[in-house]
Design an enzyme around this catalytic site. Structure first.
Site, PDB file in Angstrom:
ATOM      1  N   PHE A 123       0.865  -1.188   0.000  1.00 27.66           N
ATOM      2  CA  PHE A 123       0.000   0.000   0.000  1.00 27.66           C
ATOM      3  C   PHE A 123       0.893   1.226   0.000  1.00 27.66           C
ATOM      4  O   PHE A 123       1.699   1.402   0.923  1.00 27.66           O
ATOM      5  CB  PHE A 123      -0.832  -0.091   1.282  1.00 27.66           C
ATOM      6  N   LEU A 125       0.990   5.056   0.222  1.00 28.53           N
ATOM      7  CA  LEU A 125       0.345   6.338   0.495  1.00 28.53           C
ATOM      8  C   LEU A 125       1.397   7.382   0.878  1.00 28.53           C
ATOM      9  O   LEU A 125       1.448   8.471   0.303  1.00 28.53           O
ATOM     10  CB  LEU A 125      -0.675   6.171   1.639  1.00 28.53           C
ATOM     11  N   ILE A 157       7.390   2.101   2.543  1.00 32.43           N
ATOM     12  CA  ILE A 157       6.297   1.205   2.127  1.00 32.43           C
ATOM     13  C   ILE A 157       6.596  -0.253   2.519  1.00 32.43           C
ATOM     14  O   ILE A 157       7.527  -0.879   2.000  1.00 32.43           O
ATOM     15  CB  ILE A 157       6.043   1.325   0.605  1.00 32.43           C
ATOM     16  N   GLN A 336      13.795  -4.674  31.515  1.00 33.90           N
ATOM     17  CA  GLN A 336      14.264  -4.284  32.851  1.00 33.90           C
ATOM     18  C   GLN A 336      14.348  -5.519  33.767  1.00 33.90           C
ATOM     19  O   GLN A 336      15.299  -5.661  34.547  1.00 33.90           O
ATOM     20  CB  GLN A 336      13.296  -3.245  33.447  1.00 33.90           C
ATOM     21  N   GLU A 363       0.972   3.514  10.287  1.00 36.38           N
ATOM     22  CA  GLU A 363      -0.495   3.458  10.082  1.00 36.38           C
ATOM     23  C   GLU A 363      -1.203   4.525  10.922  1.00 36.38           C
ATOM     24  O   GLU A 363      -2.273   4.298  11.494  1.00 36.38           O
ATOM     25  CB  GLU A 363      -1.027   2.047  10.302  1.00 36.38           C
TER      26      GLU A 363
HETATM   27  N1  CAA Z   1     -13.521   7.010   6.711  1.00 31.34           N
HETATM   28  C1  CAA Z   1     -14.180   7.611   5.686  1.00 31.34           C
HETATM   29  N2  CAA Z   1     -13.957   8.884   5.306  1.00 31.34           N
HETATM   30  C2  CAA Z   1     -13.022   9.571   5.985  1.00 31.34           C
HETATM   31  C3  CAA Z   1     -12.300   9.013   7.061  1.00 31.34           C
HETATM   32  C4  CAA Z   1     -12.592   7.685   7.410  1.00 31.34           C
HETATM   33  N3  CAA Z   1     -11.943   7.061   8.420  1.00 31.34           N
HETATM   34  N4  CAA Z   1     -11.453   9.931   7.536  1.00 31.34           N
HETATM   35  C5  CAA Z   1     -11.643  11.052   6.806  1.00 31.34           C
HETATM   36  N5  CAA Z   1     -12.581  10.816   5.872  1.00 31.34           N
HETATM   37  C6  CAA Z   1     -13.113  11.776   4.889  1.00 31.34           C
HETATM   38  C7  CAA Z   1     -13.730  12.959   5.622  1.00 31.34           C
HETATM   39  O1  CAA Z   1     -15.070  12.680   5.975  1.00 31.34           O
HETATM   40  C8  CAA Z   1     -13.622  14.058   4.605  1.00 31.34           C
HETATM   41  O2  CAA Z   1     -14.655  13.930   3.674  1.00 31.34           O
HETATM   42  P1  CAA Z   1     -15.475  15.262   3.187  1.00 31.34           P
HETATM   43  O3  CAA Z   1     -14.409  16.137   2.552  1.00 31.34           O
HETATM   44  O4  CAA Z   1     -16.455  14.719   2.205  1.00 31.34           O
HETATM   45  O5  CAA Z   1     -16.060  15.863   4.394  1.00 31.34           O
HETATM   46  C9  CAA Z   1     -12.320  13.727   3.875  1.00 31.34           C
HETATM   47  O6  CAA Z   1     -12.051  12.343   4.122  1.00 31.34           O
HETATM   48  C10 CAA Z   1     -11.161  14.545   4.372  1.00 31.34           C
HETATM   49  O7  CAA Z   1     -11.053  14.314   5.769  1.00 31.34           O
HETATM   50  P2  CAA Z   1     -10.283  15.304   6.725  1.00 31.34           P
HETATM   51  O8  CAA Z   1     -10.749  16.710   6.474  1.00 31.34           O
HETATM   52  O9  CAA Z   1     -10.409  14.776   8.102  1.00 31.34           O
HETATM   53  O10 CAA Z   1      -8.779  15.132   6.179  1.00 31.34           O
HETATM   54  P3  CAA Z   1      -7.425  15.731   6.676  1.00 31.34           P
HETATM   55  O11 CAA Z   1      -6.628  16.118   5.494  1.00 31.34           O
HETATM   56  O12 CAA Z   1      -7.655  16.769   7.731  1.00 31.34           O
HETATM   57  O13 CAA Z   1      -6.664  14.455   7.315  1.00 31.34           O
HETATM   58  C11 CAA Z   1      -6.128  12.741   8.926  1.00 31.34           C
HETATM   59  C12 CAA Z   1      -7.202  13.650   8.294  1.00 31.34           C
HETATM   60  C13 CAA Z   1      -6.904  11.912   9.959  1.00 31.34           C
HETATM   61  C14 CAA Z   1      -5.061  13.555   9.655  1.00 31.34           C
HETATM   62  C15 CAA Z   1      -5.491  11.853   7.826  1.00 31.34           C
HETATM   63  O14 CAA Z   1      -4.661  12.597   6.965  1.00 31.34           O
HETATM   64  C16 CAA Z   1      -4.707  10.688   8.403  1.00 31.34           C
HETATM   65  O15 CAA Z   1      -5.262   9.675   8.773  1.00 31.34           O
HETATM   66  N6  CAA Z   1      -3.361  10.824   8.469  1.00 31.34           N
HETATM   67  C17 CAA Z   1      -2.510   9.703   8.858  1.00 31.34           C
HETATM   68  C18 CAA Z   1      -2.059   8.959   7.628  1.00 31.34           C
HETATM   69  C19 CAA Z   1      -1.644   7.571   7.947  1.00 31.34           C
HETATM   70  O16 CAA Z   1      -2.229   6.866   8.769  1.00 31.34           O
HETATM   71  N7  CAA Z   1      -0.632   7.100   7.239  1.00 31.34           N
HETATM   72  C20 CAA Z   1      -0.185   5.747   7.365  1.00 31.34           C
HETATM   73  C21 CAA Z   1       0.498   5.323   6.122  1.00 31.34           C
HETATM   74  S1  CAA Z   1       0.387   3.616   5.790  1.00 31.34           S
HETATM   75  C22 CAA Z   1       1.468   2.835   6.784  1.00 31.34           C
HETATM   76  O17 CAA Z   1       2.005   3.363   7.713  1.00 31.34           O
HETATM   77  C23 CAA Z   1       1.627   1.402   6.444  1.00 31.34           C
HETATM   78  C24 CAA Z   1       2.744   0.672   7.015  1.00 31.34           C
HETATM   79  O18 CAA Z   1       3.886   1.069   7.013  1.00 31.34           O
HETATM   80  C25 CAA Z   1       2.505  -0.672   7.568  1.00 31.34           C
END
Ligand code: CAA
Length: 383
Positions: A123, A125, A157, A336, A363
């Site tokens: 995945f 992102l 990733i 510890q 995540e």
């Molecule tokens: N389910 C459905 N829709 C969602 C949602 C959810 N859980 N969360 C947000 N949305 C929707 C909102 O409803 C909104 O929709 P509308 O515009 O229609 O109202 C839209 O998405 C935008 O939402 P926000 O305004 O809340 O978005 P934001 O830009 O402020 O960001 C955030 C929100 C929670 C900070 C988000 O950016 C986030 O989760 N960040 C963390 C990213 C992350 O977890 N990365 C991990 C990478 S993968 C990884 O790590 C894998 C690995 O190594 C194993």
């Protein structure tokens, strides 16, 4: 409401534990030291159905529930957190988006080999300028005839370099924020796609983590996942489920460290008796056991909500935040208890201690988990 597992869940746990003890534990130290991806282990997990636990049998999955999936990641992580995240990233992040948002053709072509464990999923992102702010994605996808042309790059990733199928997020409509992001299924062999830069990590070293680059990669337009502009929502919904996997990974690492320290404390004699007879050590175990129990209940509760198609976003964030914070505390206490011996390579608590750290980061950092939880309580601040 709290969930307790069924007889079937515990039988499944036994099956995974036996596999983990027999096939993973004996090589865990070597995999960690050599930063070696366990190809053979992954192949065997595919044959046992561990790579497609929550997916329907008609799509190559095991047809089990989300709690069984959590148990599998927990039990694998109990001996090796790296193996736990290989399964978690593959199942929650690499396969789920196709299962939930894919067309029938996409499911047949991509989900079936993933769920059977014949292919590995990843995945993509995160980018250099889009970590916690996932909406800041800069990779672009421009439609040109029958293909989208992808340009850009991804970092950190999981499974990249070993994966066959990647879920990639890219901007299809610039300057409109999260609504301009779309999701694509990208095959490892596409021209211009590279995943050969692997990181040397502090922990979870048996898993592979790599950078991705896209240089005019032609992705067939039928590989668009969902509709244009739905990518951010797909990413967020996918990460909700992914957080149950990471919480389970943290729980498993902590459980492994706890058991190891308990075994050590019962046989380590100081002041004329096993150190497990000392109140200062006993109270550590009481704290650890309570944290493990609480984390497990939070995780199974979130998994049960997901299984029942109820809203589980907040519960998954709570489970991920709590289990990972507690995993740091528990692995620290376990080390510890070992004292100086725990600081030496070759003792499993040393590895568990290093493996636990990432669970508070990926995540969604635990700070972002607070954003998710708080936004459901008090709403998001105006932008
Ligand atoms: N389910 C459905 N829709 C969602 C949602 C959810 N859980 N969360 C947000 N949305 C929707 C909102 O409803 C909104 O929709 P509308 O515009 O229609 O109202 C839209 O998405 C935008 O939402 P926000 O305004 O809340 O978005 P934001 O830009 O402020 O960001 C955030 C929100 C929670 C900070 C988000 O950016 C986030 O989760 N960040 C963390 C990213 C992350 O977890 N990365 C991990 C990478 S993968 C990884 O790590 C894998 C690995 O190594 C194993």
């Amino acid at each position: 409401m709290f969930y307790t597992t069924t007889k079937e869940h515990e039988e499944f746990r036994k099956k995974v534990r036996e596999f983990a003890e027999k096939e993973v534990k004996p090589i865990a130290f070597e995999l960690d030291q050599n930063s070696q991806f366990p190809d053979e282990v992954v192949k065997k997990m595919g044959e046992l159905g561990f790579m497609g636990i929550p997916y329907a049998k008609e799509y190559g999955g095991a047809g089990l529930d989300v709690i069984s999936y959590a148990i599998c990641v927990e039990e694998l992580s109990r001996v090796d957190g790296g193996v736990g995240v290989i399964v978690s990233a593959h199942t929650s992040l690499g396969s789920y988006p196709i299962s939930a948002f894919g067309t029938e053709e996409q499911k047949k072509k991509y989900l079936v080999p993933l769920a059977k464990g014949e292919h590995i999923g990843a995945f993509g992102l995160t980018e250099p300028n889009a970590g916690s702010d996932a909406g800041g994605t800069e990779t672009t996808a421009v439609l040109d005839g029958d293909y989208y042309i992808l340009n850009g790059g991804k970092i950190f990733i999981t499974n990249a370099g070993k994966a066959d199928t990647y879920i990639i997020f890219a901007v299809t409509t610039p300057n409109i924020g999260t609504k301009g992001i779309s999701a694509f299924i990208v095959e490892a062999g596409y021209e211009g796609f590279d995943a050969s830069m692997h990181y040397d990590k502090l922990g979870i070293r048996s898993s592979i983590t790599s950078e991705l680059s896209f240089n005019n990669v032609k992705v067939p337009k039928e590989n668009l996942l969902g509709k244009e502009g739905e990518g951010f929502r797909i990413a967020m919904m996918t990460l909700d489920g992914g957080r149950i996997g990471i919480a389970s990974q943290a729980l498993g690492i902590a459980q492994g460290a706890y058991e190891s320290a308990l075994g050590y404390a019962k046989q380590r004699v100081q002041f004329g008796k096993p150190i497990s007879a000392l109140e200062s050590i006993q109270f550590k175990f009481a704290e650890m056991a309570t944290k493990l129990r609480a984390a497990r209940l939070l995780i199974y509760s979130a998994a049960e909500l997901k299984q029942n198609h109820e809203d589980y976003s907040v519960e998954a964030a709570m489970a991920k935040k709590f289990a990972s914070d507690k995993a740091l505390e528990i692995t620290n206490d376990a080390l510890q208890i070992y004292g100086g011996s725990g600081f030496i390579k070759g003792i499993d608590v040393e590895r568990f201690y290093r493996d636990a750290k990432i669970t508070t980061i990926y995540e969604g950092t635990n700070e972002i988990m607070n954003v998710v939880i708080a936004s459901h309580i008090v709403g998001r601040p105006p932008k």
